[in-house]
Design a protein around this motif. Structure first.
Motif, mmCIF file in Angstrom:
data_model
loop_
_atom_site.group_PDB
_atom_site.id
_atom_site.type_symbol
_atom_site.label_atom_id
_atom_site.label_comp_id
_atom_site.label_asym_id
_atom_site.label_seq_id
_atom_site.Cartn_x
_atom_site.Cartn_y
_atom_site.Cartn_z
ATOM 1 N N ALA A 123 0.827 -1.212 0.000
ATOM 2 C CA ALA A 123 0.000 0.000 0.000
ATOM 3 C C ALA A 123 0.861 1.263 0.000
ATOM 4 O O ALA A 123 0.506 2.246 -0.649
ATOM 5 C CB ALA A 123 -0.951 -0.010 1.189
ATOM 6 N N GLU A 124 2.010 1.234 0.707
ATOM 7 C CA GLU A 124 2.856 2.428 0.728
ATOM 8 C C GLU A 124 3.399 2.738 -0.670
ATOM 9 O O GLU A 124 3.576 3.901 -1.027
ATOM 10 C CB GLU A 124 3.986 2.300 1.740
ATOM 11 C CG GLU A 124 5.055 1.281 1.393
ATOM 12 C CD GLU A 124 6.143 1.177 2.446
ATOM 13 O OE1 GLU A 124 6.490 2.182 3.078
ATOM 14 O OE2 GLU A 124 6.652 0.057 2.619
ATOM 15 N N ASP A 125 3.619 1.708 -1.481
ATOM 16 C CA ASP A 125 4.096 1.937 -2.844
ATOM 17 C C ASP A 125 2.965 2.435 -3.756
ATOM 18 O O ASP A 125 3.182 3.302 -4.599
ATOM 19 C CB ASP A 125 4.729 0.668 -3.413
ATOM 20 C CG ASP A 125 6.025 0.306 -2.711
ATOM 21 O OD1 ASP A 125 6.693 1.213 -2.165
ATOM 22 O OD2 ASP A 125 6.374 -0.888 -2.687
ATOM 23 N N VAL A 126 1.774 1.904 -3.564
ATOM 24 C CA VAL A 126 0.621 2.380 -4.336
ATOM 25 C C VAL A 126 0.344 3.836 -3.979
ATOM 26 O O VAL A 126 0.156 4.684 -4.851
ATOM 27 C CB VAL A 126 -0.625 1.497 -4.070
ATOM 28 C CG1 VAL A 126 -1.861 2.090 -4.732
ATOM 29 C CG2 VAL A 126 -0.376 0.068 -4.543
ATOM 30 N N GLU A 127 0.358 4.128 -2.693
ATOM 31 C CA GLU A 127 0.135 5.496 -2.225
ATOM 32 C C GLU A 127 1.209 6.443 -2.765
ATOM 33 O O GLU A 127 0.903 7.541 -3.245
ATOM 34 C CB GLU A 127 0.132 5.504 -0.701
ATOM 35 C CG GLU A 127 -0.214 6.811 -0.060
ATOM 36 C CD GLU A 127 -0.252 6.673 1.452
ATOM 37 O OE1 GLU A 127 -1.302 6.982 2.026
ATOM 38 O OE2 GLU A 127 0.765 6.245 2.044
ATOM 39 N N GLY A 128 2.467 6.010 -2.734
ATOM 40 C CA GLY A 128 3.563 6.822 -3.264
ATOM 41 C C GLY A 128 3.427 7.067 -4.752
ATOM 42 O O GLY A 128 3.665 8.177 -5.239
ATOM 43 N N PHE A 129 3.020 6.046 -5.486
ATOM 44 C CA PHE A 129 2.830 6.172 -6.929
ATOM 45 C C PHE A 129 1.748 7.201 -7.237
ATOM 46 O O PHE A 129 1.918 8.060 -8.104
ATOM 47 C CB PHE A 129 2.443 4.814 -7.513
ATOM 48 C CG PHE A 129 2.367 4.787 -9.013
ATOM 49 C CD1 PHE A 129 3.479 4.479 -9.771
ATOM 50 C CD2 PHE A 129 1.178 5.065 -9.668
ATOM 51 C CE1 PHE A 129 3.422 4.447 -11.156
ATOM 52 C CE2 PHE A 129 1.102 5.040 -11.055
ATOM 53 C CZ PHE A 129 2.219 4.732 -11.799
ATOM 54 N N ILE A 130 0.640 7.138 -6.507
ATOM 55 C CA ILE A 130 -0.463 8.079 -6.721
ATOM 56 C C ILE A 130 -0.030 9.497 -6.330
ATOM 57 O O ILE A 130 -0.229 10.447 -7.082
ATOM 58 C CB ILE A 130 -1.708 7.639 -5.923
ATOM 59 C CG1 ILE A 130 -2.267 6.329 -6.495
ATOM 60 C CG2 ILE A 130 -2.772 8.727 -5.925
ATOM 61 C CD1 ILE A 130 -3.302 5.646 -5.609
#
Length: 194
Positions: A123-130
């Motif tokens: 989730a931290e990578d998805v959040e960072g990507f967004i």
């Protein structure tokens, strides 16, 4: 769509080490593709895996292969729930979240980058990507990494090794069905040994 394609594209999910995989598949006729999906699901569903077409466009289908139990756990995690809630998904129902994802993919309003949550990305990578609009990442592999690079690289290595092992076993005559069954048993043993 062939077993070889499924093994190449989805080995980590078939092995039980990844929540989901997504791939594009050419088709001539939607009904034939849907029939192929039903044939695959007769093998996959008893093993705890599902296949669904998320979108049809210009002779290509976006196929999602996933483990519903893992997806439910992933989407129920606090950070994932927050991301999905912020994006107005029906949090609490993985099936309704998939339906909303399909609606967004078909709408043409832009690509829903939260799709990484449906694939088992951290989730931290998805959040960072967004948040960073796909820039300023620390590393890249199966996904763009904004968080724990070492853990992500360990995952990338496992996925690559899994694909190679599945392809080799399949080319040596193992059936796709037996690969899924054996990898689920192995996955269960690994969980018990932790």
């Amino acid at each position: 769509m062939s077993e070889e394609t499924l093994i190449y594209q989805c080995s980590p999910t078939l092995a039980g080490i990844k929540t989901g995989n997504l791939f594009a598949c050419s088709f001539r006729n939607r009904d034939e593709l849907r029939a192929a999906v039903r044939r695959f699901n007769r093998i996959l569903v008893p093993k705890g895996v599902r296949m669904i077409p998320l979108r049809f466009e210009n002779g290509k289908a976006m196929i999602y292969v996933y483990r519903p139990v893992r997806l439910a756990a992933d989407l129920n995690a606090d950070r994932a729930r927050m991301i999905l809630s912020d994006k107005a998904y029906p949090v609490g129902s993985p099936d309704r979240c998939i339906a909303e994802l399909m609606r967004r993919l078909k709408s043409g309003e832009g690509f829903p980058h939260e799709i990484g949550l449906f694939l088992g990305y951290p989730a931290e990578d998805v959040e960072g990507f967004i948040r960073c609009k796909a820039r300023s990442f620390k590393s890249v592999g199966t996904w763009k990494v904004y968080g724990d690079v070492a853990a992500a690289h360990d995952e990338f290595t496992k996925f690559k090794e899994c694909r190679s092992a599945f392809q080799e076993a399949y080319s040596n005559g193992r059936s796709m069905d037996s690969l899924i069954a054996n990898s689920i048993a192995a996955s269960g043993e690994r969980m018990q040994n932790r």
